[in-house]
Design an enzyme around this catalytic site. Structure first.
Site, PDB file in Angstrom:
ATOM      1  N   GLU A  26       0.841  -1.188   0.000  1.00  0.00           N
ATOM      2  CA  GLU A  26       0.000   0.000   0.000  1.00  0.00           C
ATOM      3  C   GLU A  26       0.882   1.246   0.000  1.00  0.00           C
ATOM      4  O   GLU A  26       1.953   1.269   0.624  1.00  0.00           O
ATOM      5  CB  GLU A  26      -0.934  -0.032   1.213  1.00  0.00           C
ATOM      6  CG  GLU A  26      -1.956  -1.160   1.054  1.00  0.00           C
ATOM      7  CD  GLU A  26      -3.032  -1.185   2.110  1.00  0.00           C
ATOM      8  OE1 GLU A  26      -2.741  -0.851   3.270  1.00  0.00           O
ATOM      9  OE2 GLU A  26      -4.168  -1.542   1.769  1.00  0.00           O
ATOM     10  N   CYS A  80       3.510   8.471   1.179  1.00  0.00           N
ATOM     11  CA  CYS A  80       4.040   7.539   2.174  1.00  0.00           C
ATOM     12  C   CYS A  80       4.351   6.229   1.450  1.00  0.00           C
ATOM     13  O   CYS A  80       3.451   5.565   0.932  1.00  0.00           O
ATOM     14  CB  CYS A  80       2.975   7.348   3.261  1.00  0.00           C
ATOM     15  SG  CYS A  80       3.460   6.172   4.520  1.00  0.00           S
ATOM     16  N   CYS A 109       6.253  -6.950   6.970  1.00  0.00           N
ATOM     17  CA  CYS A 109       7.312  -6.419   7.837  1.00  0.00           C
ATOM     18  C   CYS A 109       7.665  -7.477   8.882  1.00  0.00           C
ATOM     19  O   CYS A 109       6.793  -8.195   9.376  1.00  0.00           O
ATOM     20  CB  CYS A 109       6.831  -5.145   8.544  1.00  0.00           C
ATOM     21  SG  CYS A 109       8.116  -4.393   9.557  1.00  0.00           S
ATOM     22  N   CYS A 115       5.484  -5.120  15.334  1.00  0.00           N
ATOM     23  CA  CYS A 115       5.044  -4.170  16.369  1.00  0.00           C
ATOM     24  C   CYS A 115       3.581  -4.472  16.711  1.00  0.00           C
ATOM     25  O   CYS A 115       2.768  -4.711  15.817  1.00  0.00           O
ATOM     26  CB  CYS A 115       5.196  -2.736  15.867  1.00  0.00           C
ATOM     27  SG  CYS A 115       6.887  -2.358  15.407  1.00  0.00           S
ATOM     28  N   CYS A 167       0.519  -2.509  15.148  1.00  0.00           N
ATOM     29  CA  CYS A 167       0.558  -2.232  13.705  1.00  0.00           C
ATOM     30  C   CYS A 167      -0.059  -3.370  12.898  1.00  0.00           C
ATOM     31  O   CYS A 167       0.290  -4.537  13.079  1.00  0.00           O
ATOM     32  CB  CYS A 167       2.015  -2.016  13.289  1.00  0.00           C
ATOM     33  SG  CYS A 167       2.218  -1.875  11.514  1.00  0.00           S
ATOM     34  N   CYS A 214      -1.367   5.837  10.051  1.00  0.00           N
ATOM     35  CA  CYS A 214      -0.183   5.160  10.563  1.00  0.00           C
ATOM     36  C   CYS A 214      -0.535   3.845  11.243  1.00  0.00           C
ATOM     37  O   CYS A 214      -1.436   3.797  12.071  1.00  0.00           O
ATOM     38  CB  CYS A 214       0.506   6.036  11.598  1.00  0.00           C
ATOM     39  SG  CYS A 214       1.268   7.396  10.816  1.00  0.00           S
TER      40      CYS A 214
HETATM   41  S1  SF4 Z   1       5.200  -0.142  12.769  1.00  0.00           S
HETATM   42 FE1  SF4 Z   1       4.543  -1.840  11.433  1.00  0.00          FE
HETATM   43  S2  SF4 Z   1       5.558  -1.460   9.483  1.00  0.00           S
HETATM   44 FE2  SF4 Z   1       6.600  -0.184  11.033  1.00  0.00          FE
HETATM   45  S3  SF4 Z   1       8.301  -1.445  11.783  1.00  0.00           S
HETATM   46 FE3  SF4 Z   1       6.580  -1.875  13.148  1.00  0.00          FE
HETATM   47  S4  SF4 Z   1       5.543  -3.687  12.249  1.00  0.00           S
HETATM   48 FE4  SF4 Z   1       6.888  -2.803  10.684  1.00  0.00          FE
END
Ligand code: SF4
Length: 344
Positions: free
Chosen positions: A91, A104, A111, A115, A118, A337
């Site tokens: 995206e 962005c 990833c 996190c 996220c 975000c």
């Molecule tokens: S916030 Fe999401 S995209 Fe960014 S490093 Fe952490 S897991 Fe990865």
């Protein structure tokens, strides 16, 4: 359809083009004209000869990511699902800001950082993007602005805050930055670009080789215990080491590091957090960017009320910390975000 070849035209700087031209008996002076044609900055650019065009097409791929889906928010945010020839998708988001847009960009499909706040982190890492695929997202988004919205060709600013940890793919991200900066190509200045990291220390050590772009750290808590819950790599790369790496950056005059602070109800919005932030950042060239948490399907955290956001900001301002609250854009289309997710 074949894979986007590594020798994509969108991976080339002027130096690379000169190397190609020299090796194929073309004048080196054609390099800037190729760049101008590619990025259509100047309508009066000279056209390229048939011979040169066919040499370029024979050696380089010109393919760009394909727009698979466009979602638009009433606040002007536009989210694209972009597809690559191997069927992977990422995206890319255009965020309106005053009279221009910021784009962005994603740096990876998925990833690996996981996190806990996220949506992308729930996907795991599928693969890194190539430099040309990162540049390609920009070109497609900027073309969309011109063609669909009739925008004048003002180059959008860039934030590397989409899917992926950019410093986990630092080599390709650096390649893309060098292409973005080509004065006769896209000509985007280093201060028009911001790279955001979760604190991936091996990649942060490579920042010394990068042009002086803006750097943002996902901080989210001044306490290792809490930060570890939010950003699991904090177990391996604790805050003191990450801040130490930022201290070593050779910043320009009046350049600040942005510390992103995802404000989560009842987790990191207490007085102790403000006190500890003062200890950590009071003497550093820091701007704290408070981002009220954006919920996504299945997320365990809650967004704080407007009053709580305001009162936390006040606590930081009283402690003489430069603080901003980021207005959330695109949350209704999961473009804000931490909300990006695509099929891997
Ligand atoms: S916030 Fe999401 S995209 Fe960014 S490093 Fe952490 S897991 Fe990865």
């Amino acid at each position: 359809m074949g894979l986007l070849k590594e020798n994509s035209i969108y991976a080339l700087t002027q130096e690379d083009l000169k190397f190609f031209l020299g090796a194929n008996d073309f004048s080196l002076e054609l390099a800037p004209i190729i760049l101008q044609n590619l990025y259509k900055k100047n309508k009066r650019t000279k056209t390229l000869s048939e011979k040169l065009l066919s040499a370029l097409e024979g050696n380089f791929s010109f393919s760009l990511p394909e727009i698979k889906q466009v979602s638009k928010s009433p606040d002007g945010t536009i989210k694209f699902l972009m597809g690559f020839p191997d069927q992977k998708t990422v995206e890319t988001v255009l965020i309106p800001f005053h009279k221009r847009f910021t784009v962005c960009l994603s740096s990876q499909v998925g990833c690996a950082m996981k996190c806990s706040f996220c949506y992308t982190g729930t996907m795991g890492l599928s693969r890194h993007l190539k430099g040309s695929e990162i540049v390609g997202q920009y070109v497609v988004a900027a073309n969309y602005l011109r063609q669909e919205l009739g925008q004048k060709p003002i180059s959008p600013n860039i934030v590397f805050m989409g899917q992926g940890e950019p410093l986990h793919n630092s080599e390709e991200v650096l390649k893309a930055i060098n292409v973005f900066m080509e004065p006769l190509g896209l000509g985007i200045g280093p201060r028009q670009m911001t790279l955001s990291t979760a604190g991936f220390l091996p990649g942060m050590r490579k920042l010394a080789d990068f042009p002086k772009i803006n750097i943002a750290l996902s901080l989210h808590s001044p306490f290792n215990e809490v930060r570890k819950e939010l950003i699991p790599i904090n177990q391996h790369y604790p805050l003191e080491d990450v801040l130490g790496a930022l201290d070593e950056l050779d910043l320009m005059k009046r350049q600040f590091v942005t510390y992103e602070y995802l404000l989560i109800d009842e987790l990191n919005d207490r007085k102790e957090d403000a006190d500890e932030l003062e200890k950590l950042l009071g003497n550093r060239p820091a701007i704290i960017n408070i981002i009220p948490f954006n919920p996504f399907p299945g997320s365990a955290y809650k967004r704080p009320s407007k009053e709580k956001v305001e009162s936390f900001k006040e606590m930081l301002v009283e402690r003489k910390l430069r603080t901003m609250v980021r207005t959330t854009k695109g949350s209704d289309i999961l473009a804000a975000c931490g909300q990006l997710k695509s099929k891997t």
